[in-house]
Design a protein around this motif. Structure first.
Motif, mmCIF file in Angstrom:
data_model
loop_
_atom_site.group_PDB
_atom_site.id
_atom_site.type_symbol
_atom_site.label_atom_id
_atom_site.label_comp_id
_atom_site.label_asym_id
_atom_site.label_seq_id
_atom_site.Cartn_x
_atom_site.Cartn_y
_atom_site.Cartn_z
ATOM 1 N N GLU A 77 -19.915 -54.458 8.360
ATOM 2 C CA GLU A 77 -18.467 -54.726 9.187
ATOM 3 C C GLU A 77 -18.478 -53.327 9.363
ATOM 4 N N ASP A 78 -18.110 -52.258 11.054
ATOM 5 C CA ASP A 78 -17.620 -50.568 11.251
ATOM 6 C C ASP A 78 -16.562 -50.471 12.361
ATOM 7 N N ASN A 79 -15.806 -49.317 11.922
ATOM 8 C CA ASN A 79 -14.674 -49.685 13.480
ATOM 9 C C ASN A 79 -15.601 -48.751 14.234
ATOM 10 N N GLY A 80 -17.083 -48.612 14.080
ATOM 11 C CA GLY A 80 -17.289 -47.190 14.573
ATOM 12 C C GLY A 80 -17.199 -47.223 16.443
ATOM 13 N N ILE A 103 -26.075 -60.499 15.092
ATOM 14 C CA ILE A 103 -25.531 -58.771 15.432
ATOM 15 C C ILE A 103 -24.201 -58.777 16.535
ATOM 16 N N GLU A 104 -23.148 -58.620 16.676
ATOM 17 C CA GLU A 104 -21.808 -57.853 17.182
ATOM 18 C C GLU A 104 -21.392 -56.885 17.430
ATOM 19 N N ALA A 128 -16.690 -50.568 20.022
ATOM 20 C CA ALA A 128 -15.541 -52.070 19.314
ATOM 21 C C ALA A 128 -16.364 -52.036 18.052
ATOM 22 N N GLY A 129 -16.958 -51.204 17.743
ATOM 23 C CA GLY A 129 -17.245 -51.032 16.363
ATOM 24 C C GLY A 129 -19.319 -52.203 16.053
ATOM 25 N N LEU A 130 -19.115 -52.289 15.166
ATOM 26 C CA LEU A 130 -20.520 -53.544 14.959
ATOM 27 C C LEU A 130 -20.540 -54.170 13.609
ATOM 28 N N LYS A 131 -20.955 -55.902 13.929
ATOM 29 C CA LYS A 131 -20.546 -56.416 12.539
ATOM 30 C C LYS A 131 -21.757 -57.417 12.252
ATOM 31 N N VAL A 132 -23.033 -57.102 11.194
ATOM 32 C CA VAL A 132 -24.211 -57.348 11.440
ATOM 33 C C VAL A 132 -23.528 -59.035 10.213
ATOM 34 N N THR A 133 -24.211 -59.968 10.228
ATOM 35 C CA THR A 133 -24.135 -60.909 9.486
ATOM 36 C C THR A 133 -25.173 -61.843 9.160
ATOM 37 N N VAL A 134 -26.014 -61.643 8.112
ATOM 38 C CA VAL A 134 -27.183 -61.766 7.799
ATOM 39 C C VAL A 134 -27.078 -63.448 6.713
ATOM 40 N N ARG A 135 -27.860 -64.425 6.605
ATOM 41 C CA ARG A 135 -27.825 -65.763 5.711
ATOM 42 C C ARG A 135 -28.805 -65.472 5.259
ATOM 43 N N ILE A 136 -29.590 -65.722 3.651
ATOM 44 C CA ILE A 136 -29.973 -65.502 2.758
ATOM 45 C C ILE A 136 -30.340 -66.694 2.461
ATOM 46 N N PRO A 137 -31.254 -67.467 2.259
ATOM 47 C CA PRO A 137 -31.038 -69.201 1.304
ATOM 48 C C PRO A 137 -31.097 -69.133 -0.005
#
Length: 411
Positions: free
Chosen positions: A331-334, A378-379, A384-393
């Motif tokens: 996540e960043d506040n860019g 991806i949010e 508003a910055g950018l947030k990437v969430t990755v789920r890895i089994p």
């Protein structure tokens, strides 16, 4: 009651007890067999289980392709599957493996029959013409093995007599083997595709990042030579990892180590403007994941948080344990971006974006390995910055990390 009657009653009672004991013991034995899983059903069911088990043992070697080693490992299983006197597997030029008797005098003739079959493209049943009285190989069924590029070779099954059942069975087994070979070709295509995508990511490591990193290191040579030395070692390790030549997968620990090196180099350039928070659960460090699938996310965060904005950039990287999965967020506040633009980038419709190939590449590779359900979330929004969430089994068949390149000792 007379003594004879008492004796008769005693004998009868004993017989009843013995009979009851035998029946009870037999019932317990059957119950024990069922409990132990030894009751395999009817002969037809047992034959089915045996066939499936034998096929499952023959499949793994064939997934390596039609090689001599794979054919040697699979031939014995395939012969057992068909119940033939002998069996061989060939490519278009030679016999790769032979199981059973007769190889000394039938192998050369086998390739002659394979050449005829390759011309017609159809299974053939032929008399071997063997005149040795002790040789059981009197008939041969030659069935084609096919792949994406056409006929690859043949399966040749030998029997003691002509049999329509053997013709049908050998043809069906050859088709099954062909399916395994096609899957091996798909595996190789997938590997080539992933290697191409990794090369694309390596190409994205921009020349200006390398130039700026070396310029930042050079700026410390006189004022802080110790820091310059440490940064130079970080740069060497970062490039060594990014351009390593082996392995589609790595561990989360190695990927995070490379990210730390990247951020150390970025910090040397941007100074106090870059603030990084790293929160990692030790339990997820050994998790295997696609090589270079997190680093582009961090590079994107630096791009939009520092290079595209004069403000202080805060990047937060977390990796937490979530049962059967590791959940990783960057996540960043860019400056963020328009969600509609993001959708076009992920769809490959906006290749000129400053995000380059990073986000689409990571998205595609993770979906390829784990399925669409594991695509990155991806949010973002403008400003508003950018947030990437990755789920890895944590565990997935075929996903095994390769050992990282050994780091040279630091002096």
């Amino acid at each position: 009651m007379s003594g004879a009657g008492l004796v008769l009653l005693a004998v009868t009672g004993a017989a009843l007890l013995v009979g009851a004991g035998w029946l009870g013991g037999r019932w317990q034995a059957r119950r024990g067999e069922r409990a132990a899983g030894l009751d395999l059903g009817t002969p037809v069911e047992r034959a089915t289980f045996h066939t499936l088990h034998t096929a499952s043992l023959a499949a793994p070697p064939l997934r390596a392709g039609l090689t001599q080693d794979a054919a040697r490992k699979a031939a014995r299983r395939l012969r057992s599957l068909l119940g033939t006197e002998a069996l061989c597997l060939t490519d278009r030029e030679s016999v790769l493996a032979w199981d059973g008797p007769g190889a000394d005098h039938h192998e050369r003739r086998a390739m002659e029959r394979v050449a005829v079959m390759l011309e017609s493209g159809r299974s053939q049943s032929v008399r071997t013409g063997c005149r040795r009285p002790d040789c059981p190989l009197k008939w041969a069924v030659v069935a084609p093995l096919t792949g994406e590029d056409g006929m690859l070779g043949a399966l040749v099954a030998y029997g003691s007599r002509e049999s329509a059942v053997l013709v049908r069975a050998a043809t069906e087994v050859a088709r099954w083997v062909s399916v395994q070979l096609e899957l091996s070709e798909l595996d190789r295509s997938r590997t080539r595709l992933m290697e191409a995508e990794i090369k694309a990511l390596r190409a994205q490591i921009s020349p200006h990042f390398i130039f700026n990193s070396l310029a930042a290191i050079a700026s410390f040579v006189r004022t802080d030579p110790e820091r310059a030395r440490d940064l130079l070692l970080e740069f060497a390790d970062f490039t060594r990892y990014s351009f390593r030549r082996h392995g589609e997968f790595t561990t989360l620990a190695d990927e995070l180590r490379s990210i730390e090196q990247y951020l150390a180099l970025a910090g040397a350039r941007f100074g106090d403007r870059l603030k990084v928070t790293l929160q990692v659960a030790p339990e997820v460090l050994p998790v295997a994941l696609p090589f270079l699938c997190l680093q582009p996310l961090v590079e994107n965060a630096v791009k939009h948080g520092l290079e595209d904005s004069p403000e202080e950039c805060r990047i937060t990287i977390t990796a937490r344990d979530a049962g059967a999965e590791a959940v990783i967020t960057v996540e960043d506040n860019g400056v963020g971006m328009d969600p509609a633009l993001l959708r076009r980038i992920l769809a490959g419709e906006h290749a000129g974006s400053s995000s380059g190939v990073g986000l689409p590449n990571v998205d595609e590779r993770i979906r390829q390995v784990y399925g669409d359900a594991y695509g990155p979330v991806i949010e973002t929004g403008v400003g508003a910055g950018l947030k990437v969430t990755v789920r890895i089994p944590k565990y997935r068949a075929g996903v095994h990390s390769s050992p990282a390149d050994p780091h040279p000792p630091r002096h």
